[in-house]
Write a protein that holds these residues in place. Structure first.
Motif, PDB file in Angstrom:
ATOM      1  N   THR A  56      10.378   3.458 -20.732  1.00  0.00           N
ATOM      2  CA  THR A  56       8.999   3.039 -20.523  1.00  0.00           C
ATOM      3  C   THR A  56       8.964   1.531 -20.722  1.00  0.00           C
ATOM      4  O   THR A  56       9.370   1.031 -21.773  1.00  0.00           O
ATOM      5  CB  THR A  56       8.065   3.740 -21.527  1.00  0.00           C
ATOM      6  OG1 THR A  56       8.218   5.155 -21.386  1.00  0.00           O
ATOM      7  CG2 THR A  56       6.619   3.382 -21.267  1.00  0.00           C
ATOM      8  N   LEU A  58       6.799  -2.274 -20.251  1.00  0.00           N
ATOM      9  CA  LEU A  58       5.497  -2.911 -20.194  1.00  0.00           C
ATOM     10  C   LEU A  58       5.340  -3.595 -18.837  1.00  0.00           C
ATOM     11  O   LEU A  58       6.143  -4.443 -18.463  1.00  0.00           O
ATOM     12  CB  LEU A  58       5.371  -3.940 -21.328  1.00  0.00           C
ATOM     13  CG  LEU A  58       4.055  -4.690 -21.451  1.00  0.00           C
ATOM     14  CD1 LEU A  58       2.926  -3.725 -21.777  1.00  0.00           C
ATOM     15  CD2 LEU A  58       4.162  -5.759 -22.523  1.00  0.00           C
ATOM     16  N   SER A  61       1.114  -7.244 -19.796  1.00  0.00           N
ATOM     17  CA  SER A  61       0.865  -7.453 -21.228  1.00  0.00           C
ATOM     18  C   SER A  61      -0.610  -7.668 -21.528  1.00  0.00           C
ATOM     19  O   SER A  61      -1.063  -7.418 -22.645  1.00  0.00           O
ATOM     20  CB  SER A  61       1.685  -8.637 -21.739  1.00  0.00           C
ATOM     21  OG  SER A  61       1.312  -9.819 -21.058  1.00  0.00           O
ATOM     22  N   HIS A  64      -1.925  -4.092 -21.337  1.00  0.00           N
ATOM     23  CA  HIS A  64      -1.000  -3.183 -22.054  1.00  0.00           C
ATOM     24  C   HIS A  64      -0.702  -1.925 -21.249  1.00  0.00           C
ATOM     25  O   HIS A  64      -0.682  -0.823 -21.782  1.00  0.00           O
ATOM     26  CB  HIS A  64      -1.550  -2.821 -23.439  1.00  0.00           C
ATOM     27  CG  HIS A  64      -1.716  -4.007 -24.328  1.00  0.00           C
ATOM     28  ND1 HIS A  64      -0.641  -4.665 -24.875  1.00  0.00           N
ATOM     29  CD2 HIS A  64      -2.825  -4.680 -24.753  1.00  0.00           C
ATOM     30  CE1 HIS A  64      -1.076  -5.679 -25.604  1.00  0.00           C
ATOM     31  NE2 HIS A  64      -2.398  -5.722 -25.541  1.00  0.00           N
ATOM     32  N   LYS A  65      -0.437  -2.113 -19.959  1.00  0.00           N
ATOM     33  CA  LYS A  65      -0.071  -0.972 -19.101  1.00  0.00           C
ATOM     34  C   LYS A  65       1.442  -0.802 -19.119  1.00  0.00           C
ATOM     35  O   LYS A  65       2.181  -1.776 -19.031  1.00  0.00           O
ATOM     36  CB  LYS A  65      -0.551  -1.180 -17.669  1.00  0.00           C
ATOM     37  CG  LYS A  65      -2.040  -1.087 -17.514  1.00  0.00           C
ATOM     38  CD  LYS A  65      -2.438  -1.116 -16.060  1.00  0.00           C
ATOM     39  CE  LYS A  65      -3.947  -0.991 -15.957  1.00  0.00           C
ATOM     40  NZ  LYS A  65      -4.376  -0.946 -14.575  1.00  0.00           N
ATOM     41  N   TYR A  66       1.852   0.448 -19.223  1.00  0.00           N
ATOM     42  CA  TYR A  66       3.272   0.782 -19.234  1.00  0.00           C
ATOM     43  C   TYR A  66       3.601   1.633 -18.022  1.00  0.00           C
ATOM     44  O   TYR A  66       2.735   2.312 -17.468  1.00  0.00           O
ATOM     45  CB  TYR A  66       3.621   1.553 -20.512  1.00  0.00           C
ATOM     46  CG  TYR A  66       3.580   0.692 -21.753  1.00  0.00           C
ATOM     47  CD1 TYR A  66       4.706   0.045 -22.199  1.00  0.00           C
ATOM     48  CD2 TYR A  66       2.394   0.532 -22.468  1.00  0.00           C
ATOM     49  CE1 TYR A  66       4.682  -0.744 -23.345  1.00  0.00           C
ATOM     50  CE2 TYR A  66       2.345  -0.252 -23.610  1.00  0.00           C
ATOM     51  CZ  TYR A  66       3.499  -0.891 -24.037  1.00  0.00           C
ATOM     52  OH  TYR A  66       3.466  -1.673 -25.155  1.00  0.00           O
ATOM     53  N   LYS A  67       4.868   1.586 -17.643  1.00  0.00           N
ATOM     54  CA  LYS A  67       5.321   2.367 -16.503  1.00  0.00           C
ATOM     55  C   LYS A  67       6.648   3.035 -16.860  1.00  0.00           C
ATOM     56  O   LYS A  67       7.500   2.418 -17.502  1.00  0.00           O
ATOM     57  CB  LYS A  67       5.509   1.460 -15.286  1.00  0.00           C
ATOM     58  CG  LYS A  67       5.917   2.172 -14.032  1.00  0.00           C
ATOM     59  CD  LYS A  67       6.055   1.201 -12.865  1.00  0.00           C
ATOM     60  CE  LYS A  67       6.472   1.937 -11.621  1.00  0.00           C
ATOM     61  NZ  LYS A  67       6.656   1.019 -10.502  1.00  0.00           N
ATOM     62  N   ASP A  68       6.815   4.284 -16.455  1.00  0.00           N
ATOM     63  CA  ASP A  68       8.079   4.988 -16.663  1.00  0.00           C
ATOM     64  C   ASP A  68       9.037   4.636 -15.536  1.00  0.00           C
ATOM     65  O   ASP A  68       8.681   4.730 -14.363  1.00  0.00           O
ATOM     66  CB  ASP A  68       7.860   6.505 -16.696  1.00  0.00           C
ATOM     67  CG  ASP A  68       7.098   6.944 -17.930  1.00  0.00           C
ATOM     68  OD1 ASP A  68       7.209   6.259 -18.964  1.00  0.00           O
ATOM     69  OD2 ASP A  68       6.387   7.968 -17.863  1.00  0.00           O
TER      70      ASP A  68
END
Length: 125
Positions: A56, A58, A61, A64-68
């Motif tokens: 996962t 970032l 920033s 604060h969205k995350y992506k797999d």
């Protein structure tokens, strides 16, 4: 020397000809091709399936969205490094032979031209 290849059960490392690597869904598929044996119609090969490593990361920033994401497994990375060393060595030998043959042909041409030149000089004497 090739610990990862040996741990996969590959003992005839000198018989490896080439390899291919592709991704299918959540897996990386490694296919190792062996040199064709005398009298055999087909070259032998083996397939190995490695799960892709999930991470996962970032993406933004500020929000604060995350992506797999997935990437090649560290073990497979070591295996590919070893395969590169094995197959590159064979390629270097072939390239070296090719270079020697080219040098030999060039030398042959130079000597032939020099002999012709000397024969012409002898005719003029």
């Amino acid at each position: 020397m090739y610990d990862h290849l040996k741990s996969m059960g590959i003992i005839a490392i000198e018989n490896i000809d080439r390899y291919s690597l592709r991704s299918e869904a959540e897996y990386d598929i490694l296919k190792i091709y062996y040199k064709k044996e005398k009298g055999s119609l087909f070259a032998r090969s083996e397939k190995f399936k490695y799960p892709r490593q999930k991470k996962t990361v970032l993406v933004d920033s500020g929000t604060h969205k995350y992506k797999d994401v997935t990437e090649i497994s560290p073990i497979l990375r070591h295996v590919v490094d070893e395969l590169d060393r094995v197959t590159k060595h064979d390629k270097e030998i072939i390239d070296h032979k090719k270079k020697i043959l080219q040098d030999l042909k060039h030398l042959e041409k130079v000597v032939s031209n020099k002999i012709t030149e000397i024969e012409e000089q002898l005719k003029h004497l």
